[in-house]
Write a protein that holds these residues in place. Structure first.
Motif, PDB file in Angstrom:
ATOM      1  N   ARG A  37       0.853  -1.195   0.000  1.00  0.00           N
ATOM      2  CA  ARG A  37       0.000   0.000   0.000  1.00  0.00           C
ATOM      3  C   ARG A  37       0.886   1.240   0.000  1.00  0.00           C
ATOM      4  O   ARG A  37       1.830   1.322   0.787  1.00  0.00           O
ATOM      5  N   GLY A  58      -1.385   1.851   9.381  1.00  0.00           N
ATOM      6  CA  GLY A  58      -0.238   2.160  10.228  1.00  0.00           C
ATOM      7  C   GLY A  58       1.084   2.204   9.482  1.00  0.00           C
ATOM      8  O   GLY A  58       1.945   3.034   9.789  1.00  0.00           O
ATOM      9  N   VAL A  59       1.231   1.330   8.488  1.00  0.00           N
ATOM     10  CA  VAL A  59       2.529   1.274   7.802  1.00  0.00           C
ATOM     11  C   VAL A  59       2.788   2.591   7.080  1.00  0.00           C
ATOM     12  O   VAL A  59       3.859   3.194   7.195  1.00  0.00           O
ATOM     13  N   TYR A 121      -2.795 -10.907  -3.190  1.00  0.00           N
ATOM     14  CA  TYR A 121      -3.255 -10.139  -2.028  1.00  0.00           C
ATOM     15  C   TYR A 121      -4.324 -10.886  -1.232  1.00  0.00           C
ATOM     16  O   TYR A 121      -4.213 -11.013  -0.012  1.00  0.00           O
ATOM     17  N   ASN A 126      -3.077 -11.900   2.472  1.00  0.00           N
ATOM     18  CA  ASN A 126      -4.184 -12.023   3.414  1.00  0.00           C
ATOM     19  C   ASN A 126      -5.105 -13.035   2.758  1.00  0.00           C
ATOM     20  O   ASN A 126      -5.643 -12.677   1.718  1.00  0.00           O
ATOM     21  N   TRP A 130      -0.821 -13.775   6.575  1.00  0.00           N
ATOM     22  CA  TRP A 130      -1.312 -13.023   7.741  1.00  0.00           C
ATOM     23  C   TRP A 130      -1.798 -13.991   8.835  1.00  0.00           C
ATOM     24  O   TRP A 130      -1.434 -13.849  10.011  1.00  0.00           O
ATOM     25  N   ASP A 185       7.195  -5.362   4.980  1.00  0.00           N
ATOM     26  CA  ASP A 185       6.147  -6.338   5.269  1.00  0.00           C
ATOM     27  C   ASP A 185       6.080  -7.599   4.419  1.00  0.00           C
ATOM     28  O   ASP A 185       6.860  -7.829   3.519  1.00  0.00           O
ATOM     29  N   TYR A 186       5.048  -8.384   4.755  1.00  0.00           N
ATOM     30  CA  TYR A 186       4.904  -9.768   4.304  1.00  0.00           C
ATOM     31  C   TYR A 186       4.451  -9.913   2.867  1.00  0.00           C
ATOM     32  O   TYR A 186       4.480 -11.005   2.317  1.00  0.00           O
ATOM     33  N   HIS A 187       3.993  -8.817   2.259  1.00  0.00           N
ATOM     34  CA  HIS A 187       3.572  -8.916   0.862  1.00  0.00           C
ATOM     35  C   HIS A 187       4.780  -9.117  -0.048  1.00  0.00           C
ATOM     36  O   HIS A 187       4.637  -9.614  -1.151  1.00  0.00           O
ATOM     37  N   HIS A 209       6.382  -5.911   9.805  1.00  0.00           N
ATOM     38  CA  HIS A 209       5.556  -5.212  10.798  1.00  0.00           C
ATOM     39  C   HIS A 209       4.725  -6.152  11.655  1.00  0.00           C
ATOM     40  O   HIS A 209       4.104  -5.719  12.616  1.00  0.00           O
ATOM     41  N   ILE A 210       4.643  -7.406  11.260  1.00  0.00           N
ATOM     42  CA  ILE A 210       3.761  -8.344  11.976  1.00  0.00           C
ATOM     43  C   ILE A 210       4.607  -9.403  12.680  1.00  0.00           C
ATOM     44  O   ILE A 210       5.817  -9.488  12.428  1.00  0.00           O
ATOM     45  N   ARG A 321      -9.117  -2.485  13.922  1.00  0.00           N
ATOM     46  CA  ARG A 321      -9.690  -2.999  12.682  1.00  0.00           C
ATOM     47  C   ARG A 321     -10.533  -4.212  13.068  1.00  0.00           C
ATOM     48  O   ARG A 321     -10.192  -4.927  14.012  1.00  0.00           O
ATOM     49  N   ARG A 359     -10.637  -5.804   4.937  1.00  0.00           N
ATOM     50  CA  ARG A 359     -10.395  -6.972   4.074  1.00  0.00           C
ATOM     51  C   ARG A 359     -11.656  -7.801   3.825  1.00  0.00           C
ATOM     52  O   ARG A 359     -11.652  -9.016   4.021  1.00  0.00           O
TER      53      ARG A 359
END
Ligand code: G6P
Length: 524
Positions: A37, A58-59, A121, A126, A130, A185-187, A209-210, A321, A359
Motif C-alpha cells: 500500500r 499504520g505502515v 493479495y 491475506n 497473515w 512487510d509480508y507482501h 511489521h507483523i 480494525r 479486508r
C-alpha cells in the motif's frame, strides 16, 4: 539538492535533527521505499482530473515520517482504478515517477493484472501469510493448501513480487546516487532475492511489521514456500522486526528451513551463501506530534462533543480494525462475564467499540464481523431491561463501525479502561495512541501477545488473550484501581510513548543502515 527525477529537494533543514551517521547517509543516497500500500491513492474525477487521498493504515503513517528527512521514492501497488489510470498516464508521458500534489513522496506504481493481484493479495498475503504469522489457524481444519493455493503462490505472489522487483530496479538504475531499498512487510518477501540477483551492490533492508511465528508453525506451509521466503529474506543486509522475540523466531526459522546457514547468535547475524544478514528489532511507534495534531483538529473536537454523550460513570474503550487477530469477540465475552460477576456495575459502565471494517474480500473477515455483531446484540439484549441511564434503557455496548481516525482519537481522551487483548499483534499502536491522549488516567489492559507488551507491560494489566475469565477480572481490577495508582501508571505510559516515538524507530534503522554502508554492523 535536485536529482535526476527533477524534484526540488529541500531536506537539509529537516536533516539537522538526525544523528550524524544517519544525516550523512541520507545526503549520499537515494532512499527507495517499497510496500504494497502506497502513501497516496488516486481517484479519477468526472472532469478527467485526478484527486489524491492519503493511503490508510499504520505502515503508511509510520513510513511517512521518513519524509521529514529525505525525499524518498515510494514504490507501491496500484490498488485503485485511479492508481492504474495515473500509472498509465505516467507511462505515456515517460514520467519515471509520479509527483502527487500535496504528498510527501514521489511514487512509482506496480501495475499488475487484476487476477494476479487478487491471488497475491487476497489468497496469499491475506489470509495465508497473515493468518500464519498471527497463529490464527484452527489447525485441524485450516489451512488447506490445495491446488488453488499453489496456483495463487506461483501465479500471484511470485508474479507480483517479481513485478515489484522490476519497478524497484528501474528506479534504482536511474538513480544518480547509490540507492538504499527499504522493503516493508509480508507482501514482499520474495523481492529482496530478485533484487540481489540483479544488483548485488544494493543495500537492502526489510522491516516485518507483523509477528514472526516459531519454525514449527511455519511447517504448515509447503517447504517450497518456506525455502523461497527464507532464501529471499537472507538477501537483505538487515531484517528488522518489532520485538527481539520475533527476530529470534526468524533466525530459528532460517536455521530450520535452509541447510547452509551459519548463525552467530550473539551478533545476531546469519551468513548464507557468502552474504551476511543482520537481524534486528526496532519497535515501531506513533508520530507524537502528528497524533496530537489530529486529536486537536476541528474534526476531532466535533466528534468529542458527540462521544461525550455516550460516556458513563465508567467507560471501557477499544479501537481496532475488525480483524480476527484483535480478539474482539473474546473481549466482549469478558465484558459480559465481568457484568455477571459484578452486578453492582450494571447501568454504570459503557463499552464503546470503534471498529474499522477490513479486508472484506476475505471470507474469514466477513464472518468475524458477523460474530462481533452477534455477540454485541446478545449482550445488549441480555441487559436491555436491567437498568436505565438518564431515563432511557441502558445499552452496555455501543458499536461505532467505520474508518474515522479523528473520531477514534477523540474517544481515546475519555476512557477509564482501554482494552487491547489482541491474540497476536506485531506492535499495536492503539495502546500507544491511547496512552498519549487519554485525560482520565485510564488503565491499559494489554495482551501478552501484542508487540507493545514488551515496552508497556510494566504499567498495564496483563492478560493472556484466550483467558476470558482473567480478562473479566482485569476489567474489574482496572475499574476499581485507586486513583493515585491509575495516575502513576498513566503518566509512566505517556512518558514511555513520548520518549520512544516514531523518530526513535526511524533513527535506529538509519543508524544501522549507515553502519552497514560503512562496512560492518557491530552495534549491539
Ligand atoms: C496492518 C498491519 C501492517 C500491514 C497492513 C496491511 O496495518 O499492521 O503490517 O501492512 O495491515 O493492511 P492493508 O489494508 O494494506 O492490507
Amino acid at each position: 539538492m535536485a536529482d535526476e527525477h527533477g524534484a526540488t529537494v529541500n531536506a537539509d533543514v529537516r536533516r539537522r535533527d538526525l544523528p550524524d551517521p544517519a544525516r550523512d547517509l541520507l545526503s549520499r543516497v537515494t532512499l527507495i521505499i517499497a510496500s504494497n500500500r502506497g502513501p497516496v491513492e488516486f481517484h479519477r474525477e468526472p472532469d478527467g482530473s485526478f484527486s489524491t487521498r492519503r493511503g490508510t493504515g499504520g505502515v503508511v503513517t509510520a513510513i511517512s515520517a521518513v519524509s521529514r528527512f529525505t525525499d524518498a521514492i515510494w514504490v507501491a501497488a496500484a490498488m485503485t482504478d485511479g492508481d492504474r489510470l495515473r500509472a498509465e498516464l505516467a507511462a505515456e508521458r515517460g514520467e519515471a515517477v509520479i509527483e502527487p500534489d500535496n504528498a510527501d513522496f514521489r511514487v512509482r506504481f506496480v501495475v499488475s493484472d487484476p487476477e494476479d493481484y487478487d491471488r497475491y493479495y487476497n489468497h496469499i498475503s491475506n489470509p495465508l501469510l497473515w493468518f500464519l504469522q498471527h497463529y490464527l489457524w484452527d489447525t485441524p481444519r485450516q489451512p488447506d493448501i490445495d491446488h488453488i493455493t499453489w496456483d495463487a503462490w506461483n501465479n500471484g505472489y511470485v508474479t507480483v513480487n517479481r513485478q515489484f522487483a522490476e519497478e524497484i530496479l528501474a528506479v534504482a538504475d536511474s538513480s544518480a546516487q547509490p540507492p538504499i531499498v527499504m522493503l516493508q512487510d509480508y507482501h514482499l518477501y520474495l523481492v529482496p532475492g530478485y533484487l540481489r540477483e540483479a544488483r548485488p551492490d544494493l543495500i537492502l533492508q526489510h522491516f516485518v511489521h507483523i509477528p514472526w511465528p516459531d519454525p514449527d508453525y511455519w511447517r504448515l506451509l509447503p517447504v517450497e514456500f518456506r525455502r523461497a521466503i527464507c532464501h529471499s529474506m537472507l538477501a537483505n543486509d538487515i531484517v528488522g522486526f518489532q520485538t527481539p522475540r520475533h527476530a529470534r523466531s526468524f533466525v530459528y526459522t532460517c536455521e530450520a528451513t535452509l541447510d547452509d546457514v551459519d548463525i552467530d547468535y550473539r551478533r545476531r547475524e546469519i551468513r548464507y551463501r557468502g552474504h551476511t544478514t543482520y537481524v534486528r528489532s526496532y519497535p515501531i511507534s506513533i508520530d507524537v506530534d502528528a497524533v496530537r495534531r489530529v486529536a486537536a483538529s476541528e474534526d476531532a473536537l466535533r466528534h468529542e462533543e458527540h462521544i461525550k454523550t455516550f460516556l458513563n460513570e465508567h467507560t471501557i474503550l477499544r479501537v481496532d480494525r475488525a480483524e480476527p487477530s484483535k480478539n474482539i469477540v473474546r473481549g466482549f465475552q469478558a465484558y459480559d462475564r465481568f457484568l455477571e460477576l459484578h452486578p453492582e456495575f450494571l447501568g454504570r459502565v459503557n463499552f464503546l467499540a470503534f471498529l474499522v471494517p477490513s479486508r472484506l474480500e476475505v471470507a474469514e473477515y466477513v464472518d468475524y464481523l458477523d460474530d462481533i455483531n452477534t455477540i454485541v446484540g446478545r449482550i445488549n439484549t441480555k441487559y436491555a431491561n436491567v437498568a436505565e441511564r438518564d431515563g432511557v434503557a441502558w445499552e452496555p455496548v455501543r458499536l461505532f463501525i467505520g474508518d474515522d481516525y479523528p473520531r477514534a482519537l477523540a474517544a481515546m481522551k475519555y476512557y477509564d479502561v482501554l482494552l487491547v487483548n489482541a491474540i497476536f499483534d506485531g506492535m499495536n499502536l492503539v495502546a500507544k495512541e491511547g496512552a498519549l491522549l487519554n485525560r482520565r488516567n485510564g488503565v491499559l489492559i494489554l495482551s501478552e501477545g501484542a508487540g507493545a507488551y514488551q515496552q508497556l507491560s510494566e504499567h498495564a494489566l496483563s492478560v493472556s488473550p484466550a483467558d476470558v475469565e482473567s480478562t473479566a477480572h482485569a476489567i474489574y481490577q482496572a475499574l476499581t484501581m485507586p486513583p493515585e495508582q491509575r495516575a502513576y501508571h498513566a503518566q509512566a505510559l505517556r512518558r514511555l510513548v513520548i520518549e520512544q516515538d516514531i523518530l526513535a524507530w526511524i533513527y535506529s534503522q538509519l543508524e544501522d543502515l549507515a553502519a552497514t554502508v560503512g562496512g560492518s554492523l557491530v552495534r549491539e
